[in-house]
Design an enzyme around this catalytic site. Structure first.
Site, PDB file in Angstrom:
ATOM      1  N   HIS A 142     -27.857  30.841  28.851  1.00 56.66           N
ATOM      2  CA  HIS A 142     -27.642  29.205  28.797  1.00 56.66           C
ATOM      3  C   HIS A 142     -29.111  28.703  28.208  1.00 56.66           C
ATOM      4  O   HIS A 142     -30.294  28.902  28.261  1.00 56.66           O
ATOM      5  CB  HIS A 142     -27.455  28.417  30.195  1.00 56.66           C
ATOM      6  CG  HIS A 142     -26.250  29.097  30.698  1.00 56.66           C
ATOM      7  ND1 HIS A 142     -25.198  28.187  30.995  1.00 56.66           N
ATOM      8  CD2 HIS A 142     -25.740  30.115  30.988  1.00 56.66           C
ATOM      9  CE1 HIS A 142     -24.174  28.778  31.526  1.00 56.66           C
ATOM     10  NE2 HIS A 142     -24.470  29.991  31.614  1.00 56.66           N
ATOM     11  N   HIS A 215     -20.353  34.917  39.442  1.00 59.78           N
ATOM     12  CA  HIS A 215     -20.765  36.282  39.001  1.00 59.78           C
ATOM     13  C   HIS A 215     -22.000  36.662  39.884  1.00 59.78           C
ATOM     14  O   HIS A 215     -22.905  36.835  39.453  1.00 59.78           O
ATOM     15  CB  HIS A 215     -20.981  36.630  37.339  1.00 59.78           C
ATOM     16  CG  HIS A 215     -21.736  35.388  36.849  1.00 59.78           C
ATOM     17  ND1 HIS A 215     -23.097  35.204  37.287  1.00 59.78           N
ATOM     18  CD2 HIS A 215     -21.829  34.720  35.538  1.00 59.78           C
ATOM     19  CE1 HIS A 215     -23.566  34.164  36.619  1.00 59.78           C
ATOM     20  NE2 HIS A 215     -23.051  33.967  35.439  1.00 59.78           N
ATOM     21  N   ASN A 218     -25.322  38.768  39.118  1.00 57.20           N
ATOM     22  CA  ASN A 218     -26.026  38.314  37.809  1.00 57.20           C
ATOM     23  C   ASN A 218     -26.313  36.950  37.722  1.00 57.20           C
ATOM     24  O   ASN A 218     -25.848  36.002  38.072  1.00 57.20           O
ATOM     25  CB  ASN A 218     -24.776  38.333  36.598  1.00 57.20           C
ATOM     26  CG  ASN A 218     -24.179  39.695  36.394  1.00 57.20           C
ATOM     27  OD1 ASN A 218     -23.149  40.075  36.854  1.00 57.20           O
ATOM     28  ND2 ASN A 218     -25.116  40.731  36.283  1.00 57.20           N
ATOM     29  N   ALA A 219     -27.631  36.630  37.371  1.00 57.64           N
ATOM     30  CA  ALA A 219     -28.327  35.307  36.999  1.00 57.64           C
ATOM     31  C   ALA A 219     -28.437  34.651  38.590  1.00 57.64           C
ATOM     32  O   ALA A 219     -28.373  33.563  38.764  1.00 57.64           O
ATOM     33  CB  ALA A 219     -27.518  34.411  36.188  1.00 57.64           C
ATOM     34  N   ASP A 273     -15.324  35.981  32.739  1.00 59.47           N
ATOM     35  CA  ASP A 273     -16.655  35.466  32.102  1.00 59.47           C
ATOM     36  C   ASP A 273     -16.579  35.779  30.422  1.00 59.47           C
ATOM     37  O   ASP A 273     -17.404  35.843  29.534  1.00 59.47           O
ATOM     38  CB  ASP A 273     -18.154  36.083  32.279  1.00 59.47           C
ATOM     39  CG  ASP A 273     -19.266  35.096  31.985  1.00 59.47           C
ATOM     40  OD1 ASP A 273     -19.028  34.203  31.853  1.00 59.47           O
ATOM     41  OD2 ASP A 273     -20.198  35.673  32.080  1.00 59.47           O
ATOM     42  N   LEU A 306     -27.217  40.265  28.093  1.00 61.28           N
ATOM     43  CA  LEU A 306     -25.593  40.182  28.315  1.00 61.28           C
ATOM     44  C   LEU A 306     -25.323  38.737  27.995  1.00 61.28           C
ATOM     45  O   LEU A 306     -26.054  37.555  28.594  1.00 61.28           O
ATOM     46  CB  LEU A 306     -25.245  40.667  29.546  1.00 61.28           C
ATOM     47  CG  LEU A 306     -25.331  42.000  29.832  1.00 61.28           C
ATOM     48  CD1 LEU A 306     -25.044  42.123  31.255  1.00 61.28           C
ATOM     49  CD2 LEU A 306     -24.225  42.613  29.015  1.00 61.28           C
ATOM     50  N   GLY A 308     -22.185  36.717  28.530  1.00 60.48           N
ATOM     51  CA  GLY A 308     -20.760  36.814  28.949  1.00 60.48           C
ATOM     52  C   GLY A 308     -20.126  38.174  28.524  1.00 60.48           C
ATOM     53  O   GLY A 308     -20.753  39.393  28.579  1.00 60.48           O
TER      54      GLY A 308
END
Length: 378
Positions: A142, A215, A218-219, A273, A306, A308
């Site tokens: 993002h 997700h 992740n993140a 995703d 990564l 998506g």
């Protein structure tokens, strides 16, 4: 009235498997699950050829498909193209997902989804806004330049879909106190994602009505033994839902097993995703001016970040069974009934039962989707 029956299939009704049964569909709804020998004599019969008949799959995080990224084509045609690409892989309901973008793009995407629903585009049940109210420390792909605090008039924007669901992924630690409560009270589904929050931040957000986690792993801040972080808070809570990307790249299979065992049954839902490469011949696309390449099912920037996935829903089900060792029925529930419950649509979707939408798929032993119906229409 339109009616037909599907026979000669192993039927999974959302709870259990049936042999020797038939499903009767009438006017877009499931009318009955009955003995194959007791069908009306004049009804059209479809031969399932011994394949598995199951509720259609529901994906709440779909950035793109068929060569289209929602951010680049926030139009009815763009939404339709994404849906058509994923339908080939068993998705019968989805939330097209907008990655962090400017306000005008958010407005265009919401309007496009509204118009698609009004136009009866099959399978579109709302929109997922993944950002821009995130934490730049966990931004992933993002844009840090576009990530921003929530605007004062955001509530009006985020409640502009009266006949569809709006899911907002945000960093709870960046939101003013009471923000999540205000959104939840207006029917917005709020998930934590791209967040560096603490366990305490998540507890406060859940108290305000936060519904889930985008997700898982992740993140987000990881779990440690003294600070459980967002990941630990997600697995420990029994009332929220967690999206999980089961592609073998986003999360190690052992971590997948841990999460599925730790989380309350019914609260893990499969998501893709997915990016434009799903259902497309071209395995390259651009996001924010950077080229992303899908190779061996992995979407990433040149530096390996990564970006998506190149995953579809029936592949996610297959991976759950073959990679994680999940029983097929539970894997299907993770892809249909559980996301339906998250969306508050489990009285309409996620089961093959009288009165439910005739959103159903037929797939073979190799997990190839051979036929699908949305509201009874192929």
């Amino acid at each position: 009235m339109t009616a037909f029956a599907i026979t000669n299939a192993r039927i999974f009704d959302g709870t259990e498997f049936h042999e020797g049964k038939a499903v009767i569909v009438r006017d877009g709804k499931i009318e009955a699950l009955c003995d194959a020998q007791s069908l009306p004599a004049d009804i059209d019969v479809i031969d399932g050829n011994g394949q598995t008949l199951a509720p259609g799959l529901i994906d709440v995080q779909v950035n793109g498909g068929g060569g289209v990224l929602l951010n680049d084509e926030p139009t009815v045609d763009g939404v339709r193209a994404i849906m058509e690409a994923h339908r080939k892989y068993g998705t019968t309901a989805m939330l097209p997902t907008l990655i962090t973008d400017y306000r005008d793009k958010m407005e265009a995407a919401i309007s496009a989804v509204q118009d698609a629903i009004d136009a009866g585009v099959p399978g579109i049940v709302g929109i997922h806004l993944e950002g821009p109210y995130l934490n730049a420390e966990r931004k992933g792909v993002h844009s840090a330049e576009i990530i921003r605090p929530m605007e004062e008039d955001a509530l009006k924007l985020l409640t502009r879909l009266p006949n569809g669901r709006i899911l907002v992924t945000m960093a709870p630690e960046k939101a003013a106190k009471g923000t999540i409560r205000a959104l939840a009270d207006k029917g917005v589904l709020v998930c934590a994602g791209h967040t560096a929050g603490t366990y305490h931040h998540i507890q406060e957000a859940i108290g305000e009505g936060m519904r889930g986690f985008t997700h898982l792993f992740n993140a987000m801040s990881p779990m440690t033994h003294r600070e459980p972080g967002v990941a630990g808070a997600a697995m420990a809570d029994d009332d929220t839902w967690c999206g999980l990307i089961v592609d073998g790249y986003h999360v190690h299979p052992a971590a997948l097993k841990i999460a599925i065992k730790a989380k309350a049954t019914g609260k893990i839902m499969l998501v893709t995703d997915a990016m434009p490469t799903v259902g497309a011949a071209d395995k390259r696309f651009s996001l924010g001016g950077e080229e992303i390449i899908a190779s061996d099912g992995r979407c990433a920037l040149a530096d390996g970040t990564l970006a998506g996935s190149d995953l579809d829903m029936i592949a996610a089900v297959k991976n759950c069974v073959e990679m994680v060792g999940i029983e097929l029925g539970e894997a299907l529930r993770m892809a249909s009934l559980y996301p339906a419950a998250f969306l508050k649509l489990d009285d309409q979707m996620g089961r093959i039962a009288p009165g439910y939408n005739a959103d159903i798929i037929l797939f073979d032993d190799a997990f190839n989707v051979t036929r699908s119906w949305i509201n009874g229409a192929e």
